[in-house]
Every structure is written in C-alpha cells, then in structure tokens.
Design a protein around this motif. Structure first.
Motif, mmCIF file in Angstrom:
data_model
loop_
_atom_site.group_PDB
_atom_site.id
_atom_site.type_symbol
_atom_site.label_atom_id
_atom_site.label_comp_id
_atom_site.label_asym_id
_atom_site.label_seq_id
_atom_site.Cartn_x
_atom_site.Cartn_y
_atom_site.Cartn_z
ATOM 1 N N GLN A 93 26.305 77.197 22.374
ATOM 2 C CA GLN A 93 25.742 77.991 23.470
ATOM 3 C C GLN A 93 26.528 79.276 23.686
ATOM 4 O O GLN A 93 27.757 79.276 23.568
ATOM 5 N N GLY B 223 36.810 71.109 18.048
ATOM 6 C CA GLY B 223 35.827 70.026 17.926
ATOM 7 C C GLY B 223 34.684 70.384 16.991
ATOM 8 O O GLY B 223 34.210 69.544 16.234
ATOM 9 N N ARG C 30 26.490 68.032 38.323
ATOM 10 C CA ARG C 30 27.306 69.217 38.599
ATOM 11 C C ARG C 30 26.483 70.337 39.233
ATOM 12 O O ARG C 30 26.961 71.060 40.089
ATOM 13 N N VAL D 124 29.594 68.287 15.217
ATOM 14 C CA VAL D 124 29.629 68.414 16.680
ATOM 15 C C VAL D 124 30.859 67.694 17.230
ATOM 16 O O VAL D 124 31.525 66.950 16.510
ATOM 17 N N GLN E 112 28.439 65.056 21.814
ATOM 18 C CA GLN E 112 27.076 65.243 21.296
ATOM 19 C C GLN E 112 26.581 64.073 20.463
ATOM 20 O O GLN E 112 25.462 64.099 19.954
ATOM 21 N N THR F 33 39.839 65.404 16.394
ATOM 22 C CA THR F 33 39.555 66.560 17.261
ATOM 23 C C THR F 33 38.172 66.502 17.922
ATOM 24 O O THR F 33 37.742 67.485 18.517
ATOM 25 N N GLY F 34 37.520 65.354 17.818
ATOM 26 C CA GLY F 34 36.171 65.225 18.384
ATOM 27 C C GLY F 34 36.147 65.406 19.887
ATOM 28 O O GLY F 34 35.109 65.722 20.473
ATOM 29 N N LYS F 35 37.302 65.175 20.521
ATOM 30 C CA LYS F 35 37.366 65.382 21.970
ATOM 31 C C LYS F 35 38.738 65.964 22.315
ATOM 32 O O LYS F 35 39.751 65.255 22.236
ATOM 33 N N ILE F 36 38.748 67.233 22.641
ATOM 34 C CA ILE F 36 39.972 67.894 23.087
ATOM 35 C C ILE F 36 39.965 67.831 24.619
ATOM 36 O O ILE F 36 38.927 68.055 25.245
ATOM 37 N N SER G 56 36.216 71.614 29.129
ATOM 38 C CA SER G 56 34.806 71.991 29.242
ATOM 39 C C SER G 56 34.654 73.247 30.078
ATOM 40 O O SER G 56 35.384 73.429 31.056
ATOM 41 N N LYS G 57 33.722 74.106 29.669
ATOM 42 C CA LYS G 57 33.594 75.375 30.379
ATOM 43 C C LYS G 57 33.154 75.178 31.819
ATOM 44 O O LYS G 57 33.518 75.963 32.679
ATOM 45 N N SER G 58 32.378 74.116 32.096
ATOM 46 C CA SER G 58 31.927 73.957 33.472
ATOM 47 C C SER G 58 32.764 72.969 34.287
ATOM 48 O O SER G 58 32.869 73.133 35.502
ATOM 49 N N ALA G 59 33.377 71.972 33.656
ATOM 50 C CA ALA G 59 34.108 70.987 34.456
ATOM 51 C C ALA G 59 35.606 71.288 34.577
ATOM 52 O O ALA G 59 36.250 70.845 35.518
HETATM 53 N N1 AQP Z 1 36.497 69.382 24.663
HETATM 54 C C1 AQP Z 1 35.838 69.389 23.511
HETATM 55 N N2 AQP Z 1 36.374 68.786 22.438
HETATM 56 C C2 AQP Z 1 35.713 68.774 21.246
HETATM 57 N N3 AQP Z 1 34.514 69.371 21.058
HETATM 58 C C3 AQP Z 1 33.942 69.990 22.115
HETATM 59 N N4 AQP Z 1 32.789 70.663 22.265
HETATM 60 C C4 AQP Z 1 32.688 71.101 23.536
HETATM 61 N N5 AQP Z 1 33.764 70.715 24.240
HETATM 62 C C5 AQP Z 1 34.575 70.034 23.390
HETATM 63 C C6 AQP Z 1 31.819 70.884 21.195
HETATM 64 O O1 AQP Z 1 31.563 72.267 21.098
HETATM 65 C C7 AQP Z 1 30.247 72.449 20.589
HETATM 66 C C8 AQP Z 1 29.526 73.513 21.339
HETATM 67 O O2 AQP Z 1 29.353 73.129 22.638
HETATM 68 P P1 AQP Z 1 28.134 73.736 23.465
HETATM 69 O O3 AQP Z 1 27.989 75.153 23.228
HETATM 70 O O4 AQP Z 1 26.941 72.886 23.299
HETATM 71 O O5 AQP Z 1 28.677 73.625 24.854
HETATM 72 P P2 AQP Z 1 28.980 72.380 25.638
HETATM 73 O O6 AQP Z 1 28.972 71.077 24.951
HETATM 74 O O7 AQP Z 1 28.024 72.502 26.718
HETATM 75 O O8 AQP Z 1 30.466 72.822 25.884
HETATM 76 P P3 AQP Z 1 31.213 72.511 27.160
HETATM 77 O O9 AQP Z 1 32.340 73.409 27.356
HETATM 78 O O10 AQP Z 1 31.503 71.065 27.124
HETATM 79 O O11 AQP Z 1 30.148 72.908 28.216
HETATM 80 P P4 AQP Z 1 29.728 72.126 29.489
HETATM 81 O O12 AQP Z 1 30.913 72.181 30.383
HETATM 82 O O13 AQP Z 1 28.553 72.924 30.002
HETATM 83 O O14 AQP Z 1 29.390 70.739 29.059
HETATM 84 C C9 AQP Z 1 29.548 71.097 20.638
HETATM 85 O O15 AQP Z 1 29.490 70.566 19.335
HETATM 86 C C10 AQP Z 1 30.467 70.268 21.494
HETATM 87 O O16 AQP Z 1 30.448 68.901 21.130
#
Ligand code: AQP
Length: 332
Positions: free
Chosen positions: A9, A22, A115, A146, A150, A183-186, A197-200
């Motif tokens: 996004q 990730g 949220r 992803v 996801q 690195t699937g979850k940072i 996360s950009k929003s949380a």
């Molecule tokens: N913390 C994370 N660790 C690993 N992977 C991550 N991704 C997001 N946060 C982490 C992965 O980044 C890809 C793009 O994400 P996106 O553009 O779909 O945005 P998102 O998932 O909405 O990112 P955010 O920051 O987590 O946004 P919000 O806060 O709105 O939910 C994806 O492959 C995602 O898995």
C-alpha cells in the motif's frame, strides 16, 4: 519460471522497517528466481479515506522506494494496481464466490475496523481481502511473498482458487504464501508484543525508512528491552532483545548465534548503539536512491507504464478465461 506476485500500500508515505524486512526483501530475492510481479496497491489504499493529491504523490513515492530497495525493472514487473483494470473486474467475480461468513472471519478486517470505528468502516475495507484474491489469481502466481499478518488472506486465495476450479474447471494456479520465518513479523520497538505497523504503532515504536537517519538511530537506542542484561534470542521470554537481534542479523547477514557471541558479557547499550549505526548505514543510501527516482519522474513513470503493459497482458488473458468459464457472453 514460477510466478510471484505481491502488493504494497502507498498509504503511509514512507515504508517502515516491518514492510522492508517482512516483505520487500523477499520481493528483491524472488525476482532472481521467479517471473515476479509487484504492484503498488492504490485500490486497496482507498479502503480508508485518502487525500487525492497525497495519494498520487504517495503512489509515486512507493514505487520509488521499491526501486531504491532493489527491485530491478529488467528483472521484475513493477506497476500500479489501478493501471490494470482487470483487478477490479476479477475482484467482483471473487466477491460473488465468497461467503459472507467466510469474509467476516478475516482477522485483519476485525483489527482494522476496530481501529477506525465501526461507523467509519467501509464495505471496501471488508472486501479488500477478496480483491487481494483477484490480485494474486490474475497472475497465476505460485508464490506470494508477504508478512505473517497476510497468511490468512493467502489461505482465502487458495480456497477461492480451488472453489472456482472445482465449479468451472481448471482456471487458476493455487498459490502458496512465501513467509520467511525469522522476519515474517517484526515487532514494535516500544511494545515488542505487537507488530510494527503504520496504524497501530506509536511514532517511537516504528522505524520509517525515509526518516532522518538520526531519528531512526534514536528510536533503536530507546527500544524497550527487559530488565535483565543478557543478550540472547528468546522471543517468548525476551521479545524486545530478540526483535533487535532479528533486525541486526537480517540487515548485516550475521547469524543470531554470532551476534549472541559478539555481545556476550556486554550490555544492551552496546547492542543498541551498534544496531543504530547499522540502521543509519542502511537508510542513508536508501533515502538518496529514493530521492533520485523522485527527481526523475519521467523515468519513473516510464518504468510504471512498461510494467502496467506487461502486467495487463497477463491479467487480461486470465480474466478472459475466467469470464468464459463463468458463461459471460463474449463482446463482439
Ligand atoms: N511488522 C511487520 N513485520 C513483517 N511484515 C510486515 N508487513 C507489514 N508489517 C509487517 C508486511 O508488509 C507488506 C505490505 O504491507 P501493506 O502495505 O499491506 O500494509 P499493511 O499490512 O497494512 O502494513 P501495516 O503497517 O501493518 O499497516 P496497518 O497498520 O494498516 O495494518 C505485507 O506483506 C505485510 O505482511
């Protein structure tokens, strides 16, 4: 070559470290082994309100960052989702195959709508995983790089591909998620029990890749760890330190074991100071490469135009097959 597809996004302006480690790193790796399609998902962005001028600027900015991170237009297809109308078209078809209860079980929707507040949640946000299904199936993708968050959406994609194939005959490749365990979850730097996360995340918990490098360095130095001082990878027991070790290890290519040895007997301060430096060294060239692409919009737009053309050829063929199987009367 197997196919890979993923999207990101453009909403936050700068990508964050979770997006990079990730997902984007895997995009870069898979362009060597796969016929890879990557897109900036502006259709997904409007599931929450967007300012038009900002959306346009952020879409270019997202593409510039993907190139700066290592996507090579000679090795992969990079495009903007709205440039390929087949996404919305197959999205509708997939909406009509998805159960309401099935869509209601998507945990990302539950989190995000909570949220935004239920009165401001759109139907688009509810159905965005189904658009994602179409995004993936249009390219007959085998692999979807992803983050862990996801996984459920890729599972939905598999279910819908099977359902369509079962009902109408073999049409879509059933894809698999490509999620790197480490690195699937940072995690958020201030609350290492939630994902970055950009929003949380709070600003201090989130490393925005385009921030001033010294701002990112400061955030690493003030990351929350625990009260002990031993540097050891133990995600359950020591989530903060473990997250820092994952970031350090991935950015430098040093194994976590080697890092544990390197910092044996040293305090968290030493680890954070060194990681802050690693971060500065990584983001500084990333920022300048991004700026170079932004300074040359003609080159950027031409990369995106070529990408859209290549993507459209594949997407149009898949959509035509799906329309035919469904029984839509061909336009003469
Ligand atoms: N913390 C994370 N660790 C690993 N992977 C991550 N991704 C997001 N946060 C982490 C992965 O980044 C890809 C793009 O994400 P996106 O553009 O779909 O945005 P998102 O998932 O909405 O990112 P955010 O920051 O987590 O946004 P919000 O806060 O709105 O939910 C994806 O492959 C995602 O898995």
């Amino acid at each position: 070559r197997p196919r890979a597809l993923s999207g990101i996004q453009p909403t936050a302006g700068s990508f964050h470290l979770g997006n990079y480690l990730g997902a984007i790193r895997q995009y870069v790796a898979l362009q060597e082994t796969h016929d890879a399609f990557y897109m900036v998902v502006d259709l997904h962005a409007i599931t929450v309100p967007q300012d038009p001028a900002e959306l346009r600027a952020n879409t270019r900015l997202a593409a510039a960052q993907l190139l700066a991170a290592g996507l090579d237009p000679a090795r992969c297809t990079l495009f903007i989702q709205s440039h390929v109308p087949e996404h919305a078209q197959l999205g509708w078809v997939m909406n009509c195959l998805t159960g309401f209860g099935e869509a209601s079980r998507m945990t990302q929707f539950k989190d995000k709508s909570a949220r935004h507040g239920s009165d401001r949640t759109t139907v688009g946000l509810f159905t965005y995983p189904i658009l994602q299904v179409a995004d993936i199936l249009l390219y007959q993708a085998n692999s979807v790089p992803v983050g862990e968050d996801q996984r459920q959406h890729v599972e939905l994609t598999r279910d819908l591909a099977d359902r369509f194939n079962g009902r109408f005959g073999q049409t879509f490749t059933v894809p698999a998620p490509h999620i790197v365990k480490e690195t699937g979850k940072i995690y958020d730097l201030q609350d290492p029990t939630i994902k970055m996360s950009k929003s949380a995340s709070t600003p201090k918990g989130l490393i925005s890749l385009l921030d001033e490098p010294k701002v990112s360095a400061k955030k690493i130095k003030s990351a929350v760890t625990d009260t002990a001082t031993v540097i050891r990878y133990a995600p359950e027991e020591k989530p903060g330190v473990s997250n820092l070790l994952t970031i350090y290890s991935t950015l430098t290519g040093t194994s976590v074991g080697e890092l544990e040895q390197k910092y044996e007997g040293k305090g968290y301060g030493a680890l954070k100071t060194d990681l802050a430096e690693v971060m500065v060294e990584w983001v500084t060239p990333f920022r300048s490469r991004t700026q170079e692409y932004l300074d040359d919009p003609e080159t950027l737009d031409s990369i995106l135009a070529k990408g859209a053309e290549k993507a459209r050829a594949v997407a149009a063929e898949t959509l035509a097959q799906a329309y035919d199987k469904i029984g839509f009367l061909p336009a003469k």
